[in-house]
Design a protein around this motif. Structure first.
Motif, short mmCIF file in Angstrom:
data_model
loop_
_atom_site.label_atom_id
_atom_site.label_comp_id
_atom_site.label_asym_id
_atom_site.label_seq_id
_atom_site.Cartn_x
_atom_site.Cartn_y
_atom_site.Cartn_z
N GLU A 1 0.83 -1.19 0.00
CA GLU A 1 0.00 0.00 0.00
C GLU A 1 0.87 1.25 0.00
O GLU A 1 1.95 1.27 0.57
CB GLU A 1 -0.92 0.00 1.22
N LEU B 1 -10.96 6.70 -6.96
CA LEU B 1 -10.31 6.65 -8.26
C LEU B 1 -11.24 7.13 -9.37
O LEU B 1 -10.96 8.10 -10.06
CB LEU B 1 -9.83 5.23 -8.56
N PRO C 1 -12.22 -6.51 -2.27
CA PRO C 1 -11.45 -6.38 -3.52
C PRO C 1 -12.25 -6.83 -4.74
O PRO C 1 -12.92 -7.86 -4.71
CB PRO C 1 -10.23 -7.27 -3.27
N THR D 1 -6.44 -4.57 -9.03
CA THR D 1 -7.46 -4.70 -8.00
C THR D 1 -7.89 -3.33 -7.48
O THR D 1 -7.06 -2.45 -7.24
CB THR D 1 -6.92 -5.54 -6.83
N VAL D 2 -9.20 -3.16 -7.33
CA VAL D 2 -9.76 -1.95 -6.74
C VAL D 2 -10.72 -2.36 -5.63
O VAL D 2 -11.05 -3.55 -5.47
CB VAL D 2 -10.50 -1.10 -7.80
N TYR D 3 -11.18 -1.36 -4.88
CA TYR D 3 -12.08 -1.61 -3.75
C TYR D 3 -13.32 -0.73 -3.93
O TYR D 3 -13.28 0.47 -3.66
CB TYR D 3 -11.37 -1.31 -2.43
N THR E 1 -14.83 3.31 -7.51
CA THR E 1 -13.66 2.48 -7.24
C THR E 1 -12.66 3.26 -6.40
O THR E 1 -12.53 4.48 -6.53
CB THR E 1 -12.98 2.00 -8.53
N THR E 2 -11.96 2.54 -5.54
CA THR E 2 -10.95 3.16 -4.69
C THR E 2 -9.72 2.26 -4.65
O THR E 2 -9.76 1.10 -5.06
CB THR E 2 -11.46 3.36 -3.25
N ARG E 3 -8.64 2.81 -4.16
CA ARG E 3 -7.46 2.00 -3.86
C ARG E 3 -7.05 2.27 -2.42
O ARG E 3 -7.30 3.33 -1.87
CB ARG E 3 -6.30 2.34 -4.80
N ARG E 4 -6.43 1.29 -1.83
CA ARG E 4 -6.01 1.43 -0.43
C ARG E 4 -4.67 2.16 -0.35
O ARG E 4 -3.76 1.89 -1.12
CB ARG E 4 -5.89 0.06 0.23
N GLU E 5 -4.58 3.07 0.60
CA GLU E 5 -3.35 3.79 0.86
C GLU E 5 -3.17 3.93 2.37
O GLU E 5 -4.11 3.76 3.14
CB GLU E 5 -3.36 5.19 0.23
#
Length: 487
Positions: free
Chosen positions: A173, A402, A430, A453-455, A473-477
């Protein structure tokens, strides 16, 4: 025994720490030479640069031959207490030597290395052999000096040391760079907005409750004002009257001539900006909590509008810890294409709160109480900050927005598919390339074609059909919040 990665956390050096550390290192090196049996060329893998890293996220990775397992706790790190114990051993040794001067045999006490312990292995009670313990100390010391060498090299070449720190953690991440302590103004004026959307009943009910009796939300030194933002929409139990109030706080709307010819929500935006703003000015309210419900299965979600807002990051970290083991996720809406002007955006520190699933126009007790508890802890944090508590640097996991995904449509703009059963109610889980995403009305599956992969979240939100949005859609950070204290 395999090599274990170690991590170094920089702290303020206690008095005498350097001298004790130096004596301890010399003792370790001397004992290692006296007692350890070489296993190959001298120094072949003693001071490996891979043995220790400077990191912002103290999450270990224990490695065992053939098996990789993540653990949530560290081996017990060395601390000044260990060196103090070494001093006690030394004093005891000196005392013994003094007493033995009168005897025939003078005994010399051997220095003992502090033993590493691994709490996650306590149940199995493994035996850590002395040679393994010494190796761990060797790796720790060697890695430390390797880090010092790299930092010194960076200073000599005038490189930015911070830029050489890792940008991706051990889970893959993204992590933001470290920051210094931030001195911030006290948060003396706080507003709680309910009814921005008139059919989201938890916020409407809580604010109406607190308008009648605000004792529950009052904190020492804080003026907390509950406020119904869209009373006409609340009266009709509708999302809005003319236009979405939560998209109405644009510079164009706020600066437009006032008059009855403006949409109702634009008039309300101007009025709210006059009371709690002006937006972007020093006179604006310090914190605004904007309470929302969602029909999506999002649970409790705090919405962050800036990754640089360390006050809000610290607050959200405090809330997450306070309600644990219950979950409260953080959605970072910082994508320029999805940025919109929310009612809370007029504050210096805007905080959105989404709690669901809850149908529009319906009040569910569990959702109501979850929202209430989060507000309690948020106000507690503000009170503690105003009283002078310093909050140390912390890492906050977020989901960064995103893009917006629309439903499949025909040439006339009509929806021709719905959210796939495998995706429905799976917010924050995911979604991998090739996973089912939509299902057409005749039963065909449309799969996700993304590059990674997106969330997804806000899945099948009822209010977003009009906005042509099936989910986001999101990504983990992982964001690192600076230490904060009041000015």
């Amino acid at each position: 025994m395999t090599r274990v990665s170690s991590y170094l956390n920089w702290t303020t050096t206690p008095p005498g720490y350097v001298e004790k550390a130096s004596r301890y290192v010399k003792s370790s090196m001397r004992q290692g030479r006296d007692d350890e049996v070489p296993e190959g060329p001298a120094g072949a893998d003693r001071d490996s640069g891979d043995s220790l890293f400077i990191t912002q996220k103290p999450v270990p990775e224990a490695v065992r031959t053939g098996i990789r397992t993540r653990y949530s706790q560290w081996a017990k790190p060395l601390s000044p207490r260990d060196f103090e114990e070494s001093d006690e051993n030394k004093e005891s040794s000196d005392s013994d030597d003094g007493e033995s001067q009168s005897g025939k045999v003078q005994r010399r006490k051997k220095n003992v290395l502090p033993k590493f312990s691994f709490p996650f292995l306590e149940e199995k009670k493994p035996e850590l052999l002395p040679v393994h313990n010494k190796r761990l100390h060797s790796y720790l010391v060697g890695g430390f000096f390797e880090c010092v060498r790299l930092l010194r090299q960076g200073c000599q070449t005038k490189k930015d040391v911070e830029s050489s720190l890792p940008t991706v953690d051990m889970d893959g991440e993204h992590i933001s760079p470290l920051s210094d302590i931030a001195s911030l103004e006290e948060a003396r004026r706080v507003a709680i907005f309910g009814g921005t959307h008139g059919n989201e009943m938890s916020g409407v009910t809580l604010v109406n409750l607190w308008v009648k009796n605000g004792a529950e939300i009052q904190r020492k030194g804080v003026e907390t004002k509950p406020f119904i933002t869209n009373p006409k929409a609340v009266e009709k139990c509708a999302r809005y009257v003319d236009t979405d109030l939560n998209r109405a706080f644009t510079p164009e709307n706020l600066s437009a001539p006032r008059g009855d010819n403006q949409p109702y929500e634009v008039q309300r935006a101007q009025e709210i900006n006059r009371i709690f703003g002006p937006k972007g000015s020093p006179d604006a309210y310090d914190v605004i909590f904007d309470l929302h419900n969602t029909t999506s299965n999002m649970g409790c979600t705090l919405i962050l509008e800036s990754s640089k807002d360390h006050f809000n990051l610290q607050m959200m970290n405090y809330i997450k810890k306070a309600i644990a083991p219950s979950s409260c996720l953080v959605l970072l809406n910082e994508h320029p294409l999805l940025k919109y002007s929310t009612s809370r955006s007029i504050a210096k520190h805007p905080v959105g709160l989404e709690v669901g699933p809850q149908p529009q126009g319906v009040l569910r007790s569990n959702i109501f109480e979850a929202m209430r508890v989060i507000l309690k802890h948020a106000l507690d944090f503000i009170e503690l900050f105003n009283e002078g508590m310093e909050f140390p640097s912390c890492t906050v996991k977020v989901f960064r927005v995103l893009e917006r995904i629309d439903y499949p449509r025909d040439a006339n703009g009509n929806i021709i598919a719905m959210v796939h059963p495998n995706l429905q109610d799976c917010d924050w889980e995911p979604l991998n390339p090739g996973d089912p995403m939509f299902q057409t009305f005749d039963g065909k599956t449309i799969r996700f074609q993304g590059s990674g992969t997106v969330y997804p979240t806000f899945i099948n939100e009822a209010a977003y059909y009009e906005k042509q949005q099936a989910f986001v859609t999101t990504r983990r950070e992982s964001l690192v919040a600076s230490s904060i204290r009041k000015v």
